[in-house]
Design a protein around this motif. Structure first.
Motif, mmCIF file in Angstrom:
data_model
loop_
_atom_site.group_PDB
_atom_site.id
_atom_site.type_symbol
_atom_site.label_atom_id
_atom_site.label_comp_id
_atom_site.label_asym_id
_atom_site.label_seq_id
_atom_site.Cartn_x
_atom_site.Cartn_y
_atom_site.Cartn_z
ATOM 1 N N ASP A 215 0.841 -1.198 0.000
ATOM 2 C CA ASP A 215 0.000 0.000 0.000
ATOM 3 C C ASP A 215 0.876 1.248 0.000
ATOM 4 O OD1 ASP A 215 -1.921 1.921 0.198
ATOM 5 O OD2 ASP A 215 -2.553 1.408 2.227
ATOM 6 N N ALA A 216 0.815 1.991 -1.082
ATOM 7 C CA ALA A 216 1.652 3.184 -1.223
ATOM 8 C C ALA A 216 1.372 4.217 -0.138
ATOM 9 C CB ALA A 216 1.428 3.797 -2.602
ATOM 10 N N THR B 188 10.115 6.910 -1.627
ATOM 11 C CA THR B 188 10.498 6.183 -2.838
ATOM 12 C C THR B 188 9.687 4.898 -2.969
ATOM 13 O OG1 THR B 188 12.750 7.078 -2.688
ATOM 14 C CG2 THR B 188 12.423 5.135 -4.080
ATOM 15 N N LYS B 189 9.516 4.181 -1.864
ATOM 16 C CA LYS B 189 8.689 2.974 -1.889
ATOM 17 C C LYS B 189 7.262 3.311 -2.301
ATOM 18 C CE LYS B 189 11.101 0.156 1.578
ATOM 19 N NZ LYS B 189 11.002 -0.440 2.943
ATOM 20 N N ALA B 190 6.766 4.433 -1.793
ATOM 21 C CA ALA B 190 5.405 4.839 -2.123
ATOM 22 C C ALA B 190 5.242 5.028 -3.631
ATOM 23 C CB ALA B 190 5.034 6.114 -1.382
ATOM 24 N N ALA C 283 3.974 12.053 -3.102
ATOM 25 C CA ALA C 283 5.250 11.438 -2.737
ATOM 26 C C ALA C 283 6.391 11.986 -3.594
ATOM 27 C CB ALA C 283 5.159 9.921 -2.870
ATOM 28 N N LYS C 284 6.117 12.206 -4.878
ATOM 29 C CA LYS C 284 7.147 12.751 -5.765
ATOM 30 C C LYS C 284 7.526 14.168 -5.361
ATOM 31 C CE LYS C 284 5.984 9.888 -9.773
ATOM 32 N NZ LYS C 284 5.458 9.853 -11.162
ATOM 33 N N GLU C 285 6.538 14.944 -4.964
ATOM 34 C CA GLU C 285 6.815 16.298 -4.512
ATOM 35 C C GLU C 285 7.655 16.283 -3.238
ATOM 36 O OE1 GLU C 285 7.193 20.224 -4.043
ATOM 37 O OE2 GLU C 285 6.430 19.174 -5.825
ATOM 38 N N ALA C 286 7.359 15.335 -2.340
ATOM 39 C CA ALA C 286 8.146 15.221 -1.115
ATOM 40 C C ALA C 286 9.594 14.859 -1.430
ATOM 41 C CB ALA C 286 7.527 14.167 -0.201
ATOM 42 N N LEU C 287 9.791 13.992 -2.402
ATOM 43 C CA LEU C 287 11.158 13.604 -2.793
ATOM 44 C C LEU C 287 11.907 14.796 -3.391
ATOM 45 C CD1 LEU C 287 10.527 10.042 -4.261
ATOM 46 C CD2 LEU C 287 11.911 10.604 -2.257
ATOM 47 N N ARG C 288 11.214 15.600 -4.173
ATOM 48 C CA ARG C 288 11.863 16.798 -4.734
ATOM 49 C C ARG C 288 12.237 17.779 -3.628
ATOM 50 N NH1 ARG C 288 8.184 15.926 -9.128
ATOM 51 N NH2 ARG C 288 6.564 17.142 -8.104
#
Length: 336
Positions: free
Chosen positions: A290-291, A315-317, A327-332
């Motif tokens: 579950d993402a 990243t797993k998400a 999640a991508k925004e958090a990684l950026r």
């Protein structure tokens, strides 16, 4: 009457697909299922004895839960070879309901009733198919007949509630469901009790909590009624009661991920990130694909200052949800 096997299969199918009327996935070549290890012996027997209805019936029973469309074809083939057999037509009707072929389901149940007039369960299933096919007048006529019986009176009110809901008449639906549960005595239908709880909840009526509790008492291994009660208590602003109900969910089903996520969110709102992380971590362990579980666990890690672990979870998400913009925004943000 050998109808019991169909009833048992129906209960299994409903547990898998929420009311038993959703199409299930099949393989890209569904006919290949007929030659799987379990099914092949019966398929081979059919090749040798193509006019034996019991062989098609046996294969249909094996296929019912996983490949209802193929099961329907086999039930109907068996019925065509022995039209006087109630179980063959009944099975065809149940399978047709599963694959959303409501017109055919109604026709098959009518055939079954022709071989067993007055069989109330078949009348109930016929009415169900008619409702799904929007044939309300015919369904209501059957419901009126069932209302005069002793063994299916509760189902008559359930049918009337279904029709009222379809017409968005919530007041009538609540009245009919209340009558259905009262008529059923000590063993009302789980779905009817839950549905009444949901309708009352939509009106912010606290009586909904009583019906969620009753539903849970009907199946104490099922955490879903407790979860709905907890959600409603949150909506009502009774946070202590909601926390208690979520924890009861976990006791009833330790693998019930939604309760862990809900608890995590409550503690996140309190800025108690350590406790929130504990519940998000349990959510991820309960549902490791579950993402959202990884996303929320990452937010807690981030707040606790564990940047590397947060990046790992974000990243797993994204690996489980390719279009996961949050999640991508958090990684950026963490990897400028």
């Amino acid at each position: 009457m050998k109808y019991l096997p169909i009833l048992l299969l129906l209960m299994g199918a409903q547990a898998c697909n929420n009311a038993g009327t959703r199409q299930q996935d099949t393989a890209s070549r569904p006919d290949s299922v007929l030659y799987s290890d379990i099914i092949r012996p019966v398929t081979d027997s059919i090749s040798q004895f193509p006019d034996h209805p019991d062989l098609y019936y046996r294969r249909a029973l094996l296929l019912f839960n996983t490949n209802p469309a193929l099961a329907q074809a086999d039930f109907e083939k068996a019925a065509s070879l022995m039209p006087e057999n109630t179980d063959y037509w009944a099975g065809a009707g149940e399978a047709a309901l599963i694959v959303n072929d409501y017109k055919k389901a109604a026709a098959n149940f009518q055939q079954a009733l022709a071989t067993a007039p007055g069989y109330t369960y078949l009348e109930y299933r016929l009415a169900t198919a008619l409702i799904e096919n929007k044939q309300y007048a015919q369904a209501d006529s059957i419901a009126n007949v069932l209302a005069q019986t002793t063994d299916a009176r509760d189902k008559a009110f359930y049918l009337k509630a279904r029709m009222a809901e379809d017409k968005q008449d919530t007041t009538s639906a609540i009245r009919h469901l209340t009558s259905a549960i009262h008529a059923a005595g000590k063993q009302p239908e789980f779905e009817a009790v839950m549905e009444l709880g949901d309708l009352l909840r939509s009106r912010k009526a606290t009586a909904a909590l009583n019906y969620y509790q009753q539903a849970w008492q009907l199946d104490t291994t099922n955490a879903y009624p407790l979860f709905e009660a907890a959600q409603f208590q949150e909506e009502l602003g009774d946070l202590p009661a909601a926390l208690g109900a979520y924890r009861k969910c976990i006791v009833a089903d330790p693998g019930f991920e939604p309760a862990y996520l809900a608890l995590g969110k409550i503690y996140s709102n309190k800025k108690d990130w350590k406790t929130a992380y504990t519940y998000y971590n349990l959510a991820a362990k309960s549902a490791p694909t579950d993402a959202w579980a990884y996303y929320y666990r990452a937010t807690a890690q981030e707040q606790l200052g564990n940047k590397a672990l947060a990046i790992e979870d974000y990243t797993k998400a994204t690996s489980f949800k390719k279009d996961f913009s949050e999640a991508k925004e958090a990684l950026r943000r963490l990897n400028p």
